[in-house]
Motif scaffolding. Structure first.
Motif, PDB file in Angstrom:
ATOM      1  N   HIS A 192     -16.311-112.516  -1.880  1.00 49.35           N
ATOM      2  CA  HIS A 192     -15.341-112.820  -1.404  1.00 49.35           C
ATOM      3  C   HIS A 192     -14.936-113.775  -2.229  1.00 49.35           C
ATOM      4  CE1 HIS A 192     -12.253-114.917   1.137  1.00 49.35           C
ATOM      5  NE2 HIS A 192     -11.599-113.633   1.034  1.00 49.35           N
ATOM      6  N   VAL A 193     -12.895-113.135  -2.831  1.00 45.49           N
ATOM      7  CA  VAL A 193     -12.723-114.089  -3.621  1.00 45.49           C
ATOM      8  C   VAL A 193     -11.534-114.586  -2.459  1.00 45.49           C
ATOM      9  CG1 VAL A 193     -10.737-114.362  -5.704  1.00 45.49           C
ATOM     10  CG2 VAL A 193     -13.026-112.783  -5.509  1.00 45.49           C
ATOM     11  N   GLY A 194     -11.033-115.587  -2.910  1.00 44.43           N
ATOM     12  CA  GLY A 194     -10.591-116.695  -1.769  1.00 44.43           C
ATOM     13  C   GLY A 194      -8.676-116.446  -2.365  1.00 44.43           C
ATOM     14  N   VAL A 195      -8.751-115.431  -2.034  1.00 40.35           N
ATOM     15  CA  VAL A 195      -6.948-115.512  -2.025  1.00 40.35           C
ATOM     16  C   VAL A 195      -7.034-114.212  -0.784  1.00 40.35           C
ATOM     17  CG1 VAL A 195      -5.381-114.404  -3.830  1.00 40.35           C
ATOM     18  CG2 VAL A 195      -7.222-115.370  -4.985  1.00 40.35           C
ATOM     19  N   TYR A 196      -5.728-114.388  -0.827  1.00 40.27           N
ATOM     20  CA  TYR A 196      -5.397-113.537   0.687  1.00 40.27           C
ATOM     21  C   TYR A 196      -3.838-112.884  -0.006  1.00 40.27           C
ATOM     22  CZ  TYR A 196      -9.169-115.961   3.147  1.00 40.27           C
ATOM     23  OH  TYR A 196     -10.158-116.549   3.085  1.00 40.27           O
ATOM     24  N   ALA A 197      -3.431-111.643   0.844  1.00 41.76           N
ATOM     25  CA  ALA A 197      -1.585-111.021   0.720  1.00 41.76           C
ATOM     26  C   ALA A 197      -1.555-110.947   1.991  1.00 41.76           C
ATOM     27  CB  ALA A 197      -1.987-110.737  -0.223  1.00 41.76           C
ATOM     28  N   TYR A 198      -0.363-111.236   2.852  1.00 42.47           N
ATOM     29  CA  TYR A 198       0.035-111.114   4.025  1.00 42.47           C
ATOM     30  C   TYR A 198       1.456-110.678   3.980  1.00 42.47           C
ATOM     31  CZ  TYR A 198      -2.829-115.658   4.296  1.00 42.47           C
ATOM     32  OH  TYR A 198      -3.583-116.538   3.998  1.00 42.47           O
ATOM     33  N   ARG A 199       1.402-109.486   5.254  1.00 49.97           N
ATOM     34  CA  ARG A 199       2.833-109.477   5.723  1.00 49.97           C
ATOM     35  C   ARG A 199       3.227-110.239   6.530  1.00 49.97           C
ATOM     36  NH1 ARG A 199       3.567-104.095   3.914  1.00 49.97           N
ATOM     37  NH2 ARG A 199       1.684-102.686   3.742  1.00 49.97           N
ATOM     38  N   PRO A 200       4.359-110.902   6.911  1.00 45.47           N
ATOM     39  CA  PRO A 200       5.028-111.934   6.979  1.00 45.47           C
ATOM     40  C   PRO A 200       4.502-111.860   9.060  1.00 45.47           C
ATOM     41  CG  PRO A 200       6.718-111.312   5.524  1.00 45.47           C
ATOM     42  CD  PRO A 200       5.706-110.349   5.818  1.00 45.47           C
ATOM     43  N   ALA A 201       4.295-111.041   9.208  1.00 50.63           N
ATOM     44  CA  ALA A 201       4.069-110.608  10.637  1.00 50.63           C
ATOM     45  C   ALA A 201       2.666-111.230  10.895  1.00 50.63           C
ATOM     46  CB  ALA A 201       4.253-109.098  11.350  1.00 50.63           C
ATOM     47  N   ALA A 202       1.631-110.935  10.048  1.00 52.75           N
ATOM     48  CA  ALA A 202       0.688-111.633  10.167  1.00 52.75           C
ATOM     49  C   ALA A 202       0.342-112.812  10.551  1.00 52.75           C
ATOM     50  CB  ALA A 202      -0.107-110.476   8.846  1.00 52.75           C
ATOM     51  N   LEU A 203       1.314-113.454   9.564  1.00 51.18           N
ATOM     52  CA  LEU A 203       1.100-114.533   9.373  1.00 51.18           C
ATOM     53  C   LEU A 203       1.616-115.610  10.552  1.00 51.18           C
ATOM     54  CD1 LEU A 203       2.378-115.544   5.934  1.00 51.18           C
ATOM     55  CD2 LEU A 203       0.168-115.948   6.672  1.00 51.18           C
ATOM     56  N   ARG A 204       2.755-114.834  11.709  1.00 52.54           N
ATOM     57  CA  ARG A 204       3.105-115.326  12.440  1.00 52.54           C
ATOM     58  C   ARG A 204       2.237-115.083  13.641  1.00 52.54           C
ATOM     59  NH1 ARG A 204       7.333-112.723  10.452  1.00 52.54           N
ATOM     60  NH2 ARG A 204       7.721-110.852  11.993  1.00 52.54           N
ATOM     61  N   ASP A 205       1.663-113.780  13.914  1.00 49.58           N
ATOM     62  CA  ASP A 205       0.755-114.170  14.344  1.00 49.58           C
ATOM     63  C   ASP A 205      -0.520-114.628  14.671  1.00 49.58           C
ATOM     64  OD1 ASP A 205       1.840-111.481  15.592  1.00 49.58           O
ATOM     65  OD2 ASP A 205       0.383-110.076  14.758  1.00 49.58           O
ATOM     66  N   TYR A 206      -0.917-115.605  13.229  1.00 52.45           N
ATOM     67  CA  TYR A 206      -1.966-116.263  13.036  1.00 52.45           C
ATOM     68  C   TYR A 206      -2.220-117.253  13.658  1.00 52.45           C
ATOM     69  CZ  TYR A 206      -6.189-117.953  10.397  1.00 52.45           C
ATOM     70  OH  TYR A 206      -6.901-118.946  10.090  1.00 52.45           O
ATOM     71  N   ARG A 207      -0.597-118.007  13.871  1.00 54.42           N
ATOM     72  CA  ARG A 207      -0.770-119.095  14.315  1.00 54.42           C
ATOM     73  C   ARG A 207      -0.543-120.023  15.520  1.00 54.42           C
ATOM     74  NH1 ARG A 207       5.212-121.810  11.927  1.00 54.42           N
ATOM     75  NH2 ARG A 207       4.087-123.938  11.863  1.00 54.42           N
ATOM     76  N   GLY A 208      -0.050-118.265  16.660  1.00 58.48           N
ATOM     77  CA  GLY A 208      -0.292-117.926  17.823  1.00 58.48           C
ATOM     78  C   GLY A 208      -1.639-117.899  18.611  1.00 58.48           C
ATOM     79  N   TRP A 209      -2.644-117.963  17.307  1.00 63.29           N
ATOM     80  CA  TRP A 209      -3.993-117.476  17.852  1.00 63.29           C
ATOM     81  C   TRP A 209      -4.943-118.902  17.756  1.00 63.29           C
ATOM     82  CZ3 TRP A 209      -4.698-112.966  13.822  1.00 63.29           C
ATOM     83  CH2 TRP A 209      -4.110-112.273  14.708  1.00 63.29           C
ATOM     84  N   ARG A 210      -5.867-119.192  19.011  1.00 61.56           N
ATOM     85  CA  ARG A 210      -6.174-119.935  18.595  1.00 61.56           C
ATOM     86  C   ARG A 210      -7.345-119.897  17.923  1.00 61.56           C
ATOM     87  NH1 ARG A 210      -5.815-124.496  22.788  1.00 61.56           N
ATOM     88  NH2 ARG A 210      -8.207-124.673  22.054  1.00 61.56           N
ATOM     89  N   PRO A 211      -8.124-120.967  16.927  1.00 61.69           N
ATOM     90  CA  PRO A 211      -9.248-120.600  16.588  1.00 61.69           C
ATOM     91  C   PRO A 211     -11.122-120.131  17.397  1.00 61.69           C
ATOM     92  CG  PRO A 211      -8.634-122.825  15.611  1.00 61.69           C
ATOM     93  CD  PRO A 211      -8.068-122.200  16.878  1.00 61.69           C
ATOM     94  N   GLY A 212     -11.551-119.187  17.082  1.00 59.81           N
ATOM     95  CA  GLY A 212     -12.425-118.627  17.871  1.00 59.81           C
ATOM     96  C   GLY A 212     -13.611-119.085  17.037  1.00 59.81           C
ATOM     97  N   PRO A 213     -14.670-118.814  18.076  1.00 57.28           N
ATOM     98  CA  PRO A 213     -16.279-119.398  18.046  1.00 57.28           C
ATOM     99  C   PRO A 213     -16.568-119.431  16.663  1.00 57.28           C
ATOM    100  CG  PRO A 213     -16.311-117.246  19.929  1.00 57.28           C
ATOM    101  CD  PRO A 213     -15.082-117.516  19.296  1.00 57.28           C
TER     102      PRO A 213
END
Length: 266
Positions: A192-213
């Motif tokens: 896995h190459v440590g690069v990501y491409a996101y659409r802005p909505a994915a980044l907004r959703d991510y900030r609202g989620w708590r880290p899982g186990p």
């Protein structure tokens, strides 16, 4: 589509404090910091409107501005690079259709890895997140196995389905092969190459989620997407004769410098 590359960089790395400012010497003998080499790699990517360094550390900010990078300051509360990219996009006022997270520990990332990644996300209208994967040759796989045998994390591996959407990412070497490969052999393991491409909505959703186990156990930020039912598109990229390695541990410095010299990178 307008594309922003953000390079998240923090000083207080658990495994390697101060890592972004570590000097790397290339084929010409010139020493440049890890963050500068990552920024130079980002600037080679075609079709990008803007490249910024996203950090919460004044030392990284000063060093980055000295070599000409634009810096976006983010908060110390960011838990990983994805959260830092999300905050950087917000601080810039948005306005980009794709945000690329080119992590500041991957100075060997070829420009076509990122270009192929962005094109993969553009061509899959249903995908909100994409990341590159690189098929390991025997040399790379044996390096991973050696690191794990010595208690080091040498890289992350990915497994995905027929639709190229990720099933899992791990710091262990998966899938298990039980086979010894020669350096030049093709293997069924994907780095896995440590690069990501996101659409802005994915980044907004991510900030609202708590880290899982699972994210917490593996220490892999992309697993938060999988734990919340968001698929991650894996885009296979080709090395084209280039070696690739991320700087995760102090032991990686001589390895990366040797690769740079072997490839003639200044």
């Amino acid at each position: 589509m307008s594309v922003l590359i953000a390079i998240p960089a923090r000083y207080a790395s658990t495994r390697y404090p101060g890592k972004p400012l570590v000097a790397l010497t290339g084929a010409t003998g010139e020493a440049k910091s890890l963050i500068q080499r990552s920024w130079e790699a980002a600037c080679q990517v075609k079709g990008v409107e803007r490249v910024v360094v996203a950090t919460d550390d004044d030392r990284i900010c000063t060093a980055s501005e000295e070599f000409g990078a634009e810096v976006v300051m983010t908060s110390e509360t960011c838990q990983n690079g994805t959260e830092r990219c999300a905050e950087a996009l917000e601080n810039l006022g948005g306005g980009y259709e794709i945000v690329v997270n080119l992590q500041g520990d991957a100075p060997l990332t070829p420009h076509w890895f990122v270009e192929d990644l962005v094109n993969g996300l553009k061509n899959d209208a249903a995908a909100q997140v994409a990341t590159p994967v690189l098929r390991c040759d025997g040399r790379a796989l044996n390096g991973f196995l050696e690191d794990r045998a010595n208690g080091r994390v040498g890289g992350t591996t990915a497994v995905f389905g027929h639709d190229r959407h990720a099933l899992y990412f791990s710091k262990e070497v998966v899938p298990y092969t039980g086979h010894k490969y020669a350096d030049e052999d093709e293997t069924p393991v994907f780095h896995h190459v440590g690069v990501y491409a996101y659409r802005p909505a994915a980044l907004r959703d991510y900030r609202g989620w708590r880290p899982g186990p699972i994210e917490t156990l593996e220490g892999l930020e992309q697993l938060r997407f999988l734990e919340n039912g968001q698929s991650v598109l894996c885009v296979e990229v080709e090395a084209r004769g280039r070696q690739f390695w991320e700087l995760n541990n102090p032991e990686d410095v001589p390895r990366i410098q040797a690769m740079m010299k072997e490839m003639g990178m200044p």
